[in-house]
Design a protein around this motif. Structure first.
Motif, PDB file in Angstrom:
ATOM      1  N   LYS A 214     106.809  23.392  66.003  1.00 36.54           N
ATOM      2  CA  LYS A 214     105.878  22.366  65.525  1.00 36.54           C
ATOM      3  C   LYS A 214     105.500  22.595  64.067  1.00 36.54           C
ATOM      4  N   GLU A 217     108.674  21.706  61.904  1.00 35.64           N
ATOM      5  CA  GLU A 217     108.933  20.267  61.840  1.00 35.64           C
ATOM      6  C   GLU A 217     107.905  19.560  60.965  1.00 35.64           C
ATOM      7  N   LYS A 218     106.640  19.966  61.074  1.00 37.56           N
ATOM      8  CA  LYS A 218     105.604  19.355  60.242  1.00 37.56           C
ATOM      9  C   LYS A 218     105.819  19.688  58.779  1.00 37.56           C
ATOM     10  N   ARG A 219     106.113  20.958  58.480  1.00 40.86           N
ATOM     11  CA  ARG A 219     106.286  21.349  57.084  1.00 40.86           C
ATOM     12  C   ARG A 219     107.520  20.680  56.471  1.00 40.86           C
ATOM     13  N   LEU A 220     108.603  20.583  57.240  1.00 40.44           N
ATOM     14  CA  LEU A 220     109.802  19.928  56.716  1.00 40.44           C
ATOM     15  C   LEU A 220     109.542  18.449  56.447  1.00 40.44           C
ATOM     16  N   CYS A 221     108.759  17.818  57.303  1.00 46.19           N
ATOM     17  CA  CYS A 221     108.387  16.414  57.060  1.00 46.19           C
ATOM     18  C   CYS A 221     107.546  16.289  55.801  1.00 46.19           C
ATOM     19  N   ASP A 222     106.680  17.260  55.566  1.00 45.78           N
ATOM     20  CA  ASP A 222     105.795  17.222  54.403  1.00 45.78           C
ATOM     21  C   ASP A 222     106.546  17.395  53.091  1.00 45.78           C
ATOM     22  N   ILE A 224     109.808  16.633  52.583  1.00 43.58           N
ATOM     23  CA  ILE A 224     110.860  15.613  52.355  1.00 43.58           C
ATOM     24  C   ILE A 224     110.313  14.476  51.489  1.00 43.58           C
TER      25      ILE A 224
END
Length: 224
Positions: A214, A217-222, A224
């Motif tokens: 989690k 996934e959150k950090r990668l979304c942030d 991008i």
């Protein structure tokens, strides 16, 4: 290339969690601790003092460490010999801690570690990945658990393998390893300023893996 750095003390579950995260994302998993264990094993098997730089540094000239990925699994080779099982012996844990405190050993392995991240999407775990090896990693996590929890996990792991171990001895070793790793002069164990702290005390392994996924996934979304 995307890099995920997972640092933390011995016994926090970094290898298992990092491997699971890498598999989930389709990334390459790099267990840097295995590299130091291989160096420690080489010196230990020679019957030499793994904490003595005057012994360890000359030995590096005779050591070749490789990570090979066979059927998706990381295997560790020392001078052409598969030592993936040997490096997990309990006595090699302290040997790895000892050799990792020697600057020449860290320099010896530094480029090998970085080369994986240059050419692959990686999940890399260790003690100084986010602070030294991959300071520009897109995701940095400092994974930890209480010393008592980590000793208990190690006790259960070794007992299940049929090894006779004492919990109090393991706890003392965990605390000593923490002290050694956090007080060494070069690249000490510490949380990177931009790393997310993840404490897994009391978690089942599945819960810890989900917790880290989690965060990733959150950090990668942030980013991008």
């Amino acid at each position: 290339m995307t890099a995920i750095a997972i640092d933390g003390p011995a016994g926090a579950g970094k290898s298992t969690i990092a491997r699971a995260v890498a598999q989930k994302l389709g990334y390459l998993y790099v267990d840097t601790g295995a590299l130091y264990r291989a160096i420690g094993l080489a010196v230990f098997e020679q019957g030499d003092d793994t904490a003595d730089p005057d012994v360890v540094i000359p030995a590096l000239k005779q050591i070749k460490v490789e990570l090979r990925f066979i059927d998706g699994e990381q295997r560790v080779f020392l001078n052409g010999r598969d030592v993936s099982a040997d490096i997990r012996r309990n006595e090699i844990s302290m040997a790895a801690s000892n050799v990792s405190a020697i600057p020449a050993v860290r320099e010896f392995l530094f480029e090998l570690q970085r080369s994986f991240a240059k050419n692959n999407h990686v999940v890399m775990d260790g003690r100084d990945i986010g602070t030294v090896v991959l300071p520009h990693a897109q995701v940095k996590i400092f994974l930890t658990a209480s010393a008592e929890e980590r000793a208990r996990r190690r006790f259960e792991e070794l007992t299940q393998k049929g090894q006779q171990v004492d919990y109090d001895t393991l706890l003392a070793e965990v605390r000593q390893r923490d002290y050694n790793d956090s007080h060494r002069a070069v690249a000490p164990l510490k949380q990177a300023d931009d790393a997310i702290l993840a404490d897994t005390t009391g978690n089942r392994m599945e819960e810890s893996i989900e917790q880290i996924l989690k965060i990733v996934e959150k950090r990668l979304c942030d980013v991008i």
